[in-house]
Design a protein around this motif. Sequence first.
Motif, short mmCIF file in Angstrom:
data_model
loop_
_atom_site.label_atom_id
_atom_site.label_comp_id
_atom_site.label_asym_id
_atom_site.label_seq_id
_atom_site.Cartn_x
_atom_site.Cartn_y
_atom_site.Cartn_z
N HIS A 177 -4.81 1.76 3.93
CA HIS A 177 -4.68 0.31 4.08
C HIS A 177 -6.04 -0.30 4.37
CE1 HIS A 177 -5.00 0.51 8.49
NE2 HIS A 177 -4.35 1.64 8.35
N PRO A 178 -6.23 -1.56 3.98
CA PRO A 178 -7.47 -2.27 4.30
C PRO A 178 -7.56 -2.48 5.81
CG PRO A 178 -6.26 -3.42 2.59
CD PRO A 178 -5.35 -2.37 3.13
N MET A 209 0.83 -1.20 0.00
CA MET A 209 0.00 0.00 0.00
C MET A 209 0.87 1.26 0.00
SD MET A 209 -2.87 -1.39 -0.23
CE MET A 209 -3.92 0.03 -0.13
N ASN A 222 -9.62 -4.94 7.26
CA ASN A 222 -9.78 -6.35 7.64
C ASN A 222 -9.15 -7.26 6.59
OD1 ASN A 222 -11.83 -6.97 5.59
ND2 ASN A 222 -13.19 -5.70 6.84
N SER A 223 -8.91 -8.49 6.99
CA SER A 223 -8.21 -9.43 6.12
C SER A 223 -9.04 -9.85 4.91
CB SER A 223 -7.77 -10.67 6.91
OG SER A 223 -8.88 -11.31 7.48
N ARG A 259 -8.60 -7.07 2.40
CA ARG A 259 -7.21 -7.10 1.92
C ARG A 259 -7.05 -8.20 0.86
NH1 ARG A 259 -2.27 -5.23 3.06
NH2 ARG A 259 -2.92 -4.25 5.00
N LEU A 276 -8.84 -7.11 -2.36
CA LEU A 276 -8.07 -6.06 -3.03
C LEU A 276 -6.82 -6.64 -3.69
CD1 LEU A 276 -7.68 -3.04 -3.60
CD2 LEU A 276 -6.51 -2.87 -1.39
N THR A 277 -6.10 -7.47 -2.97
CA THR A 277 -4.89 -8.10 -3.52
C THR A 277 -5.22 -8.94 -4.75
OG1 THR A 277 -3.78 -8.10 -1.37
CG2 THR A 277 -3.00 -9.68 -3.00
N ASP A 318 1.97 3.27 6.26
CA ASP A 318 0.96 3.24 5.20
C ASP A 318 0.05 4.45 5.34
OD1 ASP A 318 1.94 0.84 4.31
OD2 ASP A 318 0.28 -0.38 5.07
#
Length: 92
Positions: free
Chosen positions: A62-63, A47, A65-66, A69, A72-73, A59
């Motif tokens: 950033h996201p 990020m 929560n997992s 994330r 997004l990834t 950062d």
Amino acid sequence: MKITNVKVRKFFEEGPLKAVVSVTFEDCLAVHDIKVVEAGAKRFVVMPAVKSADGTYRDTVHPINSEFRAELTNTILEAYDVQYAALEGSAQ
């Protein structure tokens, strides 16, 4: 929050940094300078960050929560693969 666009702004052939991307969310918010990095056989997303006075990086976005994330990834890496393949195809 729905991801509505991922644009690879620049590709890099050498070194671990592979691309810099911008992501648009719900056609209302854009986040720039997200990096695609490859280390060994692993690719991941970094990020945007700023360097603090003490030399550490923080950062700026950033996201939280997992789950997001991971979404997004995955979306960024899929867009990277598609756009890189199109770039390679146009170079032939």
